[in-house]
Write an enzyme that holds these catalytic residues in place. Structure first.
Site, mmCIF file in Angstrom:
data_model
loop_
_atom_site.group_PDB
_atom_site.id
_atom_site.type_symbol
_atom_site.label_atom_id
_atom_site.label_comp_id
_atom_site.label_asym_id
_atom_site.label_seq_id
_atom_site.Cartn_x
_atom_site.Cartn_y
_atom_site.Cartn_z
ATOM 1 C CB CYS A 1 -58.600 -33.193 -39.319
ATOM 2 S SG CYS A 1 -58.817 -33.693 -41.044
ATOM 3 C CG HIS B 1 -57.894 -28.326 -39.740
ATOM 4 N ND1 HIS B 1 -56.652 -29.117 -39.238
ATOM 5 C CD2 HIS B 1 -58.423 -29.027 -40.624
ATOM 6 C CE1 HIS B 1 -56.673 -30.138 -39.953
ATOM 7 N NE2 HIS B 1 -57.788 -30.447 -40.757
ATOM 8 C CD GLU C 1 -55.369 -27.109 -36.740
ATOM 9 O OE1 GLU C 1 -56.600 -27.012 -36.341
ATOM 10 O OE2 GLU C 1 -55.014 -28.049 -37.557
#
Lengths: 82, 233
Positions: free
Chosen positions: B85, B194, B196
């Site tokens: 991002c 994302h 994560e």
């Protein structure tokens, strides 16, 4: 203070959602004489001492390397503020 | 394996990225934007967030942070670097990956669980995926519209540098539905969604099996650990 003005605009072929949103608002408000809006940036660089060929050259360097991204933007003017 | 996660002023997701590294079996190392020190890490993650308030352009001021000199040098020498991002925006601003980012075409911030296709599993961060695998990971951005000129698009398509593409919905108007790209060598990868946030049961996207059970992001982090081990073998 002596000032150099740098103006940066999104490239003509790149969509400008900010400008499009403003254009939409103008139409809603009845300002139909404006068919489009594009939004750019104006940087005012304050110079210690007079604006010289060297300071203008330095302004050109940072305008191209930092203030704009050549993938999406054009530096349209670099000039001493009147 | 030590994986560095750099915190910039305005980073938001560095703790999540550190946790993802840990869950994948690595050792996360917190790095600081103002230091000129990679502390001996073997891979680097530039996390999501809004560094410097997205002033000037998203990621642009952070791309000139002190530690970025070491990051750029290490990336050119082959160290795996992942930009997520805002980290992807930094990689583009630093010219480590091609292209640039504009405001989403819809004009608003978009947050959704996003389906992607893995277009190239031969990068440091995608080796554990199957070529053409479809995954779902969260996406959340305002300036996610991938832009590049026609020559660049052709070059990166021909080189296999388009790493991920949006499937079903193009959430931000990215050219060719491009969600993530790599450098030519494949050690540097940037993407808008994302991974994560999809690494731990109870906190990922919903799946058909159960709410918040999606773990599709974990393979990014296991991939880099595997590829680093292989490169040492």
């Amino acid at each position: 203070m002596p000032t150099i003005v740098v103006e940066v605009m999104p490239k003509a072929e790149i969509l400008d959602p900010q400008g499009k949103a403003v254009a939409g608002a103008l139409t809603r408000l009845g300002h139909n004489q404006f068919s489009g809006v594009r939004i750019g940036k104006r940087f005012e660089l304050t110079v210690d001492g007079p604006v010289t060929a060297e300071t203008l050259a330095a302004a050109k360097t940072i305008a191209e390397d930092i203030l704009s991204n050549s993938v999406i933007e054009d530096v349209v003017s670099i000039s001493e503020a009147k | 394996m030590r994986v560095g996660v750099i915190t910039f002023p305005g980073s938001l997701d560095e703790r999540d990225a550190q946790r993802a590294v840990k869950l994948a079996g690595g050792t996360p190392v917190a790095l600081w934007h103002g230091a000129h020190d990679l502390e001996g890490v073997e891979a680097i993650i530039l996390p999501g967030g809004f560094s410097y308030g997205d002033y000037l352009r998203a990621g642009s001021i952070a791309s000139h942070a002190p530690i970025m000199a070491e990051v750029i040098d290490a990336a050119h020498k082959g160290m795996p670097v992942l930009g997520i991002c805002n980290g992807f925006q930094m990689l583009a601003e630093a010219r480590l990956v091609p292209g640039a980012h504009g405001r989403n075409d819809c004009g608003t911030f978009v947050r959704r669980d996003q389906k992607l296709i893995v277009e190239n599993n031969n990068t440091a961060w995608t080796k554990d995926f199957a070529q053409g695998e479809e995954i779902i990971i969260p996406l959340k951005n305002a300036d996610g519209r991938f832009v590049a000129d026609a020559d660049t698009i052709k070059r990166i398509e021909d080189n296999g540098q388009v790493t991920f593409r949006y499937v079903g919905v193009n959430p931000n108007g990215s050219l060719d539905d491009i969600a993530g790209v790599s450098n030519k060598a494949g050690n540097v990868v940037g993407l808008m969604p994302h991974p994560e946030h999809a690494v731990e049961p109870g906190f990922g996207p919903d799946t058909a099996a159960a709410m918040r059970s999606g773990l599709d992001g974990l393979k990014f982090f296991t991939s880099v650990i595997q590829s680093t081990l292989l490169s040492k073998a």
